[in-house]
Structures are given as C-alpha cells and as structure tokens.
Design a protein around this motif. Sequence first.
Motif, PDB file in Angstrom:
ATOM      1  N   PHE A  17       0.849  -1.199   0.000  1.00 21.65           N
ATOM      2  CA  PHE A  17       0.000   0.000   0.000  1.00 21.65           C
ATOM      3  C   PHE A  17       0.881   1.245   0.000  1.00 21.65           C
ATOM      4  O   PHE A  17       1.956   1.264   0.599  1.00 21.65           O
ATOM      5  CB  PHE A  17      -0.883   0.050   1.242  1.00 21.65           C
ATOM      6  CG  PHE A  17      -1.974  -0.968   1.302  1.00 21.65           C
ATOM      7  CD1 PHE A  17      -2.041  -2.050   0.432  1.00 21.65           C
ATOM      8  CD2 PHE A  17      -2.969  -0.867   2.265  1.00 21.65           C
ATOM      9  CE1 PHE A  17      -3.051  -2.985   0.492  1.00 21.65           C
ATOM     10  CE2 PHE A  17      -3.994  -1.791   2.352  1.00 21.65           C
ATOM     11  CZ  PHE A  17      -4.032  -2.859   1.464  1.00 21.65           C
ATOM     12  N   THR A  18       0.401   2.285  -0.665  1.00 20.17           N
ATOM     13  CA  THR A  18       1.100   3.566  -0.694  1.00 20.17           C
ATOM     14  C   THR A  18       0.091   4.684  -0.476  1.00 20.17           C
ATOM     15  O   THR A  18      -0.949   4.718  -1.146  1.00 20.17           O
ATOM     16  CB  THR A  18       1.806   3.786  -2.041  1.00 20.17           C
ATOM     17  OG1 THR A  18       2.710   2.707  -2.294  1.00 20.17           O
ATOM     18  CG2 THR A  18       2.589   5.102  -2.033  1.00 20.17           C
ATOM     19  N   THR A  19       0.412   5.593   0.429  1.00 16.02           N
ATOM     20  CA  THR A  19      -0.453   6.747   0.644  1.00 16.02           C
ATOM     21  C   THR A  19       0.230   8.001   0.113  1.00 16.02           C
ATOM     22  O   THR A  19       1.463   8.137   0.185  1.00 16.02           O
ATOM     23  CB  THR A  19      -0.810   6.907   2.136  1.00 16.02           C
ATOM     24  OG1 THR A  19      -1.819   7.905   2.271  1.00 16.02           O
ATOM     25  CG2 THR A  19       0.397   7.277   2.974  1.00 16.02           C
ATOM     26  N   SER A  20      -0.575   8.880  -0.449  1.00 16.20           N
ATOM     27  CA  SER A  20      -0.059  10.137  -0.980  1.00 16.20           C
ATOM     28  C   SER A  20      -1.124  11.212  -0.793  1.00 16.20           C
ATOM     29  O   SER A  20      -2.270  10.903  -0.468  1.00 16.20           O
ATOM     30  CB  SER A  20       0.296   9.989  -2.463  1.00 16.20           C
ATOM     31  OG  SER A  20      -0.833   9.610  -3.216  1.00 16.20           O
ATOM     32  N   ARG A  21      -0.736  12.451  -0.986  1.00 17.84           N
ATOM     33  CA  ARG A  21      -1.679  13.545  -0.794  1.00 17.84           C
ATOM     34  C   ARG A  21      -1.503  14.599  -1.866  1.00 17.84           C
ATOM     35  O   ARG A  21      -0.392  14.808  -2.370  1.00 17.84           O
ATOM     36  CB  ARG A  21      -1.527  14.165   0.592  1.00 17.84           C
ATOM     37  CG  ARG A  21      -0.177  14.752   0.881  1.00 17.84           C
ATOM     38  CD  ARG A  21      -0.062  15.134   2.368  1.00 17.84           C
ATOM     39  NE  ARG A  21      -0.978  16.216   2.738  1.00 17.84           N
ATOM     40  CZ  ARG A  21      -1.386  16.448   3.978  1.00 17.84           C
ATOM     41  NH1 ARG A  21      -0.986  15.662   4.978  1.00 17.84           N
ATOM     42  NH2 ARG A  21      -2.204  17.451   4.231  1.00 17.84           N
TER      43      ARG A  21
END
Length: 123
Positions: A68-72
């Motif tokens: 999983f990868t989170t970004s904004r």
Amino acid sequence: QVQVVESGGGLVQAGGSLRLSCTVSGLTFADLTMGWFRQAPGKEREGVSCISRRSGTTYYSDSVKGRFTTSREDANNTVFLQMNSLKPEDTAMYYCAADRDWDRLRYGRPWYWGQGTQVTVSS
C-alpha cells in the motif's frame, strides 16, 4: 462544517489493486495529518497508514508495508491509498481520518473521521 468523504472501495480479486480517495472540506487541508484505518467484522480497528502535513512523512502497518502507498494532493484537499497485491485478509471497511496532530492520529484518536468505504477481496 467539516466533512471527510472516502471513495473508491469495491470488490476485487486477490492480487488486484484498488485506489481509495478521501476529500476533506471545512478545514485547512495543508495543516492536517491524514490517515487510513480499517476494520473487519469481529476485529479491532487497525491503523493502516498515515501521511504527515508538509514533509509528507509516512507510516504503514506491517500488514500492508510494501503493498500500500499513501499520498496527498494538498491543492485538491485529497489523500489517496493505493492498494496493490490485495489479499482476502485486506477485506474491511476502510476509514479516512484527519487531525492536526500526528500522534493523536497515529495512535488512533483523530478528531475527524469519514463514513468509510468497503473493500472486499475475493480469493
């Protein structure tokens, strides 16, 4: 009025991918640490990932690290959770959360929560 709204959940086969989105209104998004949590039926809520304001420092639980990868995107008041190599055990309701304080969010006590989006991974 503060609103935290998730989207992007659904049904996917094991090994597949989904991208969750979360949009915040009513707050200054750039001031917020954002996080994703999940809860499966009969299980405790689990912190999945966090991303800090400004520096974009991230945290991932061991169960999703590497998948999983989170970004904004501060310009669009949006945070994302890209989920790859999904497993049946990833099946849960996924919640987006927001807070100005990293520790409060990281340890599961954020002030603002979304309503959740269901992710179901079939085997």
